[in-house]
Design an enzyme around this catalytic site. Structure first.
Site, PDB file in Angstrom:
ATOM      1  N   GLU A  82       5.360   3.628  -2.269  1.00  0.00           N
ATOM      2  CA  GLU A  82       4.780   2.643  -1.875  1.00  0.00           C
ATOM      3  C   GLU A  82       4.867   1.857  -3.533  1.00  0.00           C
ATOM      4  O   GLU A  82       4.820   0.598  -3.613  1.00  0.00           O
ATOM      5  CB  GLU A  82       3.285   2.753  -1.848  1.00  0.00           C
ATOM      6  CG  GLU A  82       2.966   2.593   0.203  1.00  0.00           C
ATOM      7  CD  GLU A  82       3.195   3.929   0.512  1.00  0.00           C
ATOM      8  OE1 GLU A  82       3.354   4.209   2.033  1.00  0.00           O
ATOM      9  OE2 GLU A  82       3.654   4.915   0.095  1.00  0.00           O
ATOM     10  N   PHE A  85      -9.301   7.754  10.900  1.00  0.00           N
ATOM     11  CA  PHE A  85      -7.659   7.879  10.658  1.00  0.00           C
ATOM     12  C   PHE A  85      -7.446   7.183   9.060  1.00  0.00           C
ATOM     13  O   PHE A  85      -6.876   5.919   9.396  1.00  0.00           O
ATOM     14  CB  PHE A  85      -7.277   8.231  10.892  1.00  0.00           C
ATOM     15  CG  PHE A  85      -5.237   8.721  11.177  1.00  0.00           C
ATOM     16  CD1 PHE A  85      -5.147  10.630  10.202  1.00  0.00           C
ATOM     17  CD2 PHE A  85      -4.468   8.559  11.005  1.00  0.00           C
ATOM     18  CE1 PHE A  85      -4.426  10.611   8.804  1.00  0.00           C
ATOM     19  CE2 PHE A  85      -3.117   9.344  10.808  1.00  0.00           C
ATOM     20  CZ  PHE A  85      -3.380  10.563   9.763  1.00  0.00           C
ATOM     21  N   GLN A  86      -6.738   7.451   7.605  1.00  0.00           N
ATOM     22  CA  GLN A  86      -6.441   6.467   7.112  1.00  0.00           C
ATOM     23  C   GLN A  86      -6.970   5.233   6.774  1.00  0.00           C
ATOM     24  O   GLN A  86      -6.120   4.348   6.616  1.00  0.00           O
ATOM     25  CB  GLN A  86      -5.180   6.302   7.635  1.00  0.00           C
ATOM     26  CG  GLN A  86      -3.830   7.495   7.748  1.00  0.00           C
ATOM     27  CD  GLN A  86      -2.577   6.632   7.703  1.00  0.00           C
ATOM     28  OE1 GLN A  86      -2.433   6.715   8.196  1.00  0.00           O
ATOM     29  NE2 GLN A  86      -1.868   8.158   7.189  1.00  0.00           N
ATOM     30  N   LYS A 132      -5.357  -3.432  11.893  1.00  0.00           N
ATOM     31  CA  LYS A 132      -4.654  -3.429  12.900  1.00  0.00           C
ATOM     32  C   LYS A 132      -3.961  -3.988  14.200  1.00  0.00           C
ATOM     33  O   LYS A 132      -3.381  -4.596  14.650  1.00  0.00           O
ATOM     34  CB  LYS A 132      -4.063  -1.788  13.816  1.00  0.00           C
ATOM     35  CG  LYS A 132      -3.276  -1.541  14.159  1.00  0.00           C
ATOM     36  CD  LYS A 132      -3.276  -0.244  14.748  1.00  0.00           C
ATOM     37  CE  LYS A 132      -1.705   0.376  15.203  1.00  0.00           C
ATOM     38  NZ  LYS A 132      -1.637   1.364  15.305  1.00  0.00           N
ATOM     39  N   MET A 138       6.510   9.091 -26.921  1.00  0.00           N
ATOM     40  CA  MET A 138       5.648   8.558 -27.839  1.00  0.00           C
ATOM     41  C   MET A 138       4.136   9.760 -27.796  1.00  0.00           C
ATOM     42  O   MET A 138       3.375   9.499 -28.574  1.00  0.00           O
ATOM     43  CB  MET A 138       4.995   6.869 -27.181  1.00  0.00           C
ATOM     44  CG  MET A 138       3.994   6.575 -27.883  1.00  0.00           C
ATOM     45  SD  MET A 138       4.953   5.990 -29.853  1.00  0.00           S
ATOM     46  CE  MET A 138       5.822   4.426 -28.852  1.00  0.00           C
TER      47      MET A 138
END
Length: 572
Positions: A63, A125-126, A175, A484
């Site tokens: 993602e 869940f999630q 959802k 760096m």
């Protein structure tokens, strides 16, 4: 590019549709060209409707890669990048990209899946509180609670993301909102009374600036990314030429003014050039256009333009006076302000002595690096790429030494040719950003300059480059370290290289070949010249592992806490 381009029949008004179908129709009305995303349980109803929607979707490998690709697309095209992520970890994986886009003013519209509205707050869940997590790093956010709201919310989101100061807008979708039924209604006009960005400047303030220009002896323009977002590069050129004003860039503003113009002084800041930094320090009139005076540009604020009358032009009123006291504030779109400055009649001052001083400094203190017979210098590699591409490539970078060298030694002639992470400094940005940049301009050469550290953060996006057959040239300036970090440890931490050296690395050529991409290796100037010529001779992707001098540092440099006039490494 692998998209199923079957188009649905036009949908009639008053037709009953699922939320997902309403969302897709809304995206089509916004003329969305590409979606970057990754499916998961909470967004499966949406992905099912995407299957034969005709919309072009790019499946990222992570993602974070998807949202950085959307940033690259937005920066180059000027259109909003559109991202889809599922709930929970899918949504949290895009947090870095949201923060990056917010601070660099990039327009994104991001859709995150959410658990069903009936179980929100139950630790399902999630489940993650995406609105709470992302509120500080988005321009605005929504959570859909009624499917009939999809058309309005999408329309508002695209408007907010692309107007005023651009930025990311997030839409969180439970959802069940994707599967719920609602009617397709007629378009309602936008009604956002609390959101009315100021585009047109105050004419009185414009007049004050023109009067200040006439009386100034040492004026300079500091041009930031706001010039590019407003597509105001032509107006900036006309304004600078009309009043003979020298132009300095921020890092993100590079390309807004031709590097080879006689009025161009290069770019300012921690690793900007001596002439630009000293011009700001000694100026008596500093005209900032679309720049926010961040610390990497200003250095120690107590020493920033101490003798200057500061005029600050910005579409975001919150930025004016935030860091630097401003005597002439002008709120407005950079293009509109510059047009008003050109429309009103003013007189230029006498800057003869000022230009003589600036020219002398440009001659005496150019950017430099020392040639070496033993090591390949990264600056040389970038110069070679500039020559091969005639300076016309879109350049994406990761963050670190290679980023600064690219800005220093790949001068830009055109706007929106540098795609880099400025304010957040996000490692892993450069490779996926190149994907979005290439999709935005399919016929333009895209070069991704990366360090060996940042490359290994998002290298899986090579799979997307291969799948879409994008001719991106990935050039890794490999010094076997977090360059760096190593430089700072050398200078400020008595050469105590705590976890900044990376001696054990994968075989990058074989890694590229595992993705069915041609890999190259070089460690001398001759080898680099050969592999660069070969890689740029074809329209296929390529990965070049260029071994550079491991101890090379970026100079000049303004150390933390120092003013712009206290640069080190100005001369060899």
């Amino acid at each position: 590019m692998g998209a199923d381009m079957r188009m649905q029949e036009p949908v009639s008004l008053k037709a009953e549709m699922t939320g997902a179908e309403l969302l897709i129709e809304a995206l089509k009305k916004e003329n969305v060209e590409v979606l970057f995303g990754y499916p998961g349980g909470a967004v499966l109803p949406l992905y099912d409707k995407l299957y034969d929607s005709g919309l072009f979707h790019v499946l990222a490998k992570h993602e974070q890669g998807g949202i950085h690709a959307a940033e690259g697309y937005a920066r180059v095209s000027g259109k909003p990048g559109v991202v889809i992520a599922t709930s929970g970890p899918g949504a949290t994986n895009i947090v870095t990209g949201l923060a990056d886009a917010m601070i660099d003013s990039l327009p994104l519209v991001v859709f995150t899946g959410q658990v069903a509205s009936t179980v929100i707050g139950s630790d399902a869940f999630q489940e993650a509180d995406v609105l709470g997590i992302t509120m500080p790093i988005t321009k605005y956010s929504y959570q859909v609670r009624d499917p009939k709201d999809f058309p309005r919310i999408v329309k508002e989101a695209f408007h907010i993301a692309t107007t005023g100061r651009p930025g990311p807008v997030l839409i969180d979708i439970p959802k069940d909102m994707n599967t719920a039924i609602a009617q397709m209604e007629e378009d309602e006009p936008l009604n956002l009374p609390g959101y009315q960005p100021t585009y047109e400047p105050n004419a009185f303030q414009v007049r004050k600036l023109l009067d200040a220009i006439e009386s100034a002896k040492k004026p300079v323009i500091l041009a930031g990314a706001g010039v590019l977002h407003a597509r105001a590069n032509q107006e900036l050129l006309e304004f600078a030429e009309k009043y003979e004003l020298p132009v300095i860039h921020t890092l993100l503003g590079l390309g807004g003014f031709p590097f080879d113009h006689k009025l161009s002084l290069g770019w300012a800041g921690m690793h900007g050039n001596y002439t630009a930094n000293m011009a700001i320090y000694e100026s008596d009139l500093l005209i900032s256009i679309g720049a926010r005076f961040d610390d990497r540009v200003t250095g120690n604020l107590n020493h920033f333009a101490p003798n200057a009358t500061v005029a600050h032009i910005d579409i975001d009123p919150a930025e004016i006076g935030k860091n630097v006291p401003t005597k002439i504030p002008i709120v407005g779109d950079a293009k509109a302000v510059l047009q008003e400055l050109l429309a009103q009649q003013g007189k230029k001052g006498d800057y003869t002595e000022w230009f003589a001083c600036l020219r002398e400094r440009q001659i005496e203190n150019p950017l430099w690096y020392e040639e070496s017979k033993d090591d390949l210098k990264p600056q040389k590699v970038i110069e070679m790429v500039h020559e091969i591409t005639n300076g016309d490539a879109i350049v994406t970078t990761d963050v670190g030494q290679h980023q600064m060298w690219a800005a220093q030694f790949y001068p830009f002639k055109k706007p929106n040719r540098l795609v880099t992470s400025g304010g957040l400094g996000t490692m892993g940005f450069g490779l996926p950003a190149a994907i979005g940049a290439q999709l935005a301009e399919k016929d333009t050469t895209v070069v991704a300059f990366l360090g060996d550290g940042g490359f290994q953060m998002t290298l899986q996006e090579l799979g997307v480059i291969r799948e879409l057959n994008l001719p991106v040239k990935v050039i890794i300036l490999n010094n076997k370290s977090l360059g760096m970090v190593r430089q700072w440890q050398e200078i400020f931490y008595e050469e105590r290289y705590s976890h900044s050296l990376i001696p054990n690395q994968p075989n990058i050529v074989k890694l590229a070949e595992a993705y069915d991409i041609k890999g190259y290796e070089a460690s001398t100037e001759e080898e680099a010249a050969k592999v660069l010529q070969e890689a740029f001779s074809h329209d296929e992707p390529a990965v070049l592992n260029i071994h550079i001098a491991p101890g090379e540092n970026v100079y000049p440099m303004v150390a933390p806490g120092k003013g712009l006039h206290e640069m080190v490494g100005v001369k060899p």
